[in-house]
Design a protein around this motif. Structure first.
Motif, short mmCIF file in Angstrom:
data_model
loop_
_atom_site.label_atom_id
_atom_site.label_comp_id
_atom_site.label_asym_id
_atom_site.label_seq_id
_atom_site.Cartn_x
_atom_site.Cartn_y
_atom_site.Cartn_z
N ALA A 1 28.37 21.18 -28.87
CA ALA A 1 29.49 20.23 -28.92
C ALA A 1 29.21 19.06 -27.96
O ALA A 1 29.03 19.27 -26.75
CB ALA A 1 30.78 20.94 -28.53
N VAL B 1 40.59 25.98 -30.91
CA VAL B 1 39.22 25.83 -31.40
C VAL B 1 39.01 26.81 -32.54
O VAL B 1 39.23 28.01 -32.40
CB VAL B 1 38.20 26.10 -30.27
N ALA C 1 34.66 28.60 -36.39
CA ALA C 1 33.41 27.94 -36.79
C ALA C 1 32.85 27.07 -35.67
O ALA C 1 31.64 26.83 -35.61
CB ALA C 1 33.64 27.09 -38.04
N ASP C 2 33.72 26.60 -34.76
CA ASP C 2 33.30 25.69 -33.70
C ASP C 2 32.94 26.39 -32.39
O ASP C 2 32.42 25.75 -31.48
CB ASP C 2 34.40 24.66 -33.43
N ALA D 1 29.11 26.36 -31.06
CA ALA D 1 28.64 25.07 -30.56
C ALA D 1 29.10 24.82 -29.13
O ALA D 1 28.46 24.06 -28.39
CB ALA D 1 29.12 23.94 -31.47
N ILE D 2 30.18 25.44 -28.73
CA ILE D 2 30.67 25.31 -27.36
C ILE D 2 29.95 26.30 -26.45
O ILE D 2 29.47 25.95 -25.37
CB ILE D 2 32.19 25.53 -27.31
#
Length: 386
Positions: free
Chosen positions: A209, A274, A277-278, A281-282
């Motif tokens: 991210a 959040v 799916a995200d 990335a974090i």
């Protein structure tokens, strides 16, 4: 009204008629829309050799019609009907709602000249449907102790529901090795089918991210609820105050009481809303990960699937000594108080870049994937009545 509901449901799933696999009806306590939990992963695994009808919980308001829609190959989602509100709190209302849901689904199956082979329950309150759908066998999957999620005055009702669900089952599963000793003593004894992860979703190779570039490192990540039931905010706050050079990135919904001890700590970042799916990335940007859960309370029986998700990313993990995580003590670090937790994090941060350790962590996650759990599950189901 019930007749119209059945016809509407039948029309929406006409494509299922050409599939000859046995049916599993899953009565879940978690809606399909919240599709990143154990219930959803195991439902997908069941579609390897079954058709699955996933029935959402009834909800708080009456819903006199049900809708069925296909959400994946071999998998359909049903909006669970309810005659009356407050079924979670009033036993007679819950029984009426479950009778109504079973009536609609039984008619739906009869119109297709079929019946489900398995009834799968992961919601205690769905126990009254056992015996009403002509299923050959009943599986109860204990993912949590539901009575710990309610107020004291409602615990008797939900404890009784748990006993009913366990007593109705031909096979009882438990998501944690610490759960069976807290469950009613019925035969057959629970079989531990632990939580797992999706190693491909949590692959270390993927985007990071971009908004994390502005945060000071090292980054210590946590994914999950920040509340007072399981999350130990006091522990995190004490470690954060002792190490202002570390940044704690807490991803997930929070309650006012849960985040109160973290107020005014400049090195604690709370990130709400959040999507699943995200999350990778974090977490890819983090140097270490934590599971700071309370031990000795109502919910220390949990087996956090986030542990395997962290490991799939190759990240070092520091956790409090939850009973279900003690078998991973050679892979993760367990620490029960702020001082030892901070010391463990210091060691974890020093080893964060060790490629050999990261490879070993990913191998542990791969051995605990949902697909591996699916193989175990299908072996267990093969022994049930047909």
């Amino acid at each position: 009204m019930a007749e119209r509901s059945v016809r509407r449901a039948e029309a929406s799933v006409g494509a299922a008629a050409t599939d000859t696999r046995d049916w599993v009806v899953v009565f879940s306590g978690t809606p399909w829309a919240n599709g990143a939990h154990r219930q959803h992963a195991l439902a997908r695994e069941l579609t390897v050799d079954h058709r699955v009808l996933f029935v959402d919980p009834a909800g708080h308001l009456p819903r006199w019609r049900t809708h069925v829609r296909q959400v994946a190959d071999g998998l359909w989602q049903c909006a669970g009907p309810a005659l009356l509100p407050l079924g979670r709190h009033l036993p007679p209302v819950n029984r009426a709602n479950r009778w109504f849901a079973a009536l609609l689904l039984r008619r739906w199956f009869r119109r297709r000249a079929e019946s489900p082979r398995l009834l799968w329950l992961d919601e205690d309150l769905a126990a009254p449907v056992a015996g009403r759908l002509d299923a050959a066998a009943v599986v109860y999957d204990a993912t949590d102790l539901d009575w710990t999620f309610t107020r004291r005055w409602n615990r008797r009702h939900l404890r009784h529901a748990l006993r009913s669900a366990v007593g109705a089952a031909d096979l009882v599963l438990a998501s944690s090795s610490a759960l069976p000793e807290r469950m009613p003593a019925f035969k057959p004894a629970p079989v531990v089918l632990a939580n797992g992860c999706d190693p491909e979703h949590f692959s270390p190779d993927g985007p990071v991210a971009p908004w994390l570039a502005g945060l000071r490192r090292p980054l210590i990540g946590y994914s999950g609820a920040v509340d007072t039931r399981a999350f130990d905010a006091d522990l995190v706050a004490e470690v954060a105050r002792a190490h202002p050079e570390w940044t704690f990135l807490l991803i997930g919904p929070s309650t006012r009481a849960g985040r109160a001890p973290l107020a005014r700590l400049s090195n604690v970042e709370l990130v709400d809303a959040v999507g699943f799916a995200d999350v990778p990335a974090i977490l890819r940007a983090c140097d270490a990960t934590i599971i700071p859960y309370r031990v000795g309370g109502l919910v220390d029986y949990v087996h956090p699937k986030k542990c395997y998700e962290y490991l799939a990313l190759g990240k070092p993990v520091v956790a409090t000594p939850l009973p279900a995580l003690r078998s991973l003590a050679d892979t993760i670090t367990l620490a029960g108080d702020p001082r030892s937790f901070a010391a463990a994090l210091s060691v974890a941060l020093d080893s964060a870049e060790c490629a050999q350790q990261a490879t070993r962590r990913r191998a542990v996650a791969a051995r605990n994937s949902w697909s591996t759990r699916g193989v175990q599950l299908r072996s267990l189901l093969a022994g049930l009545p047909r």
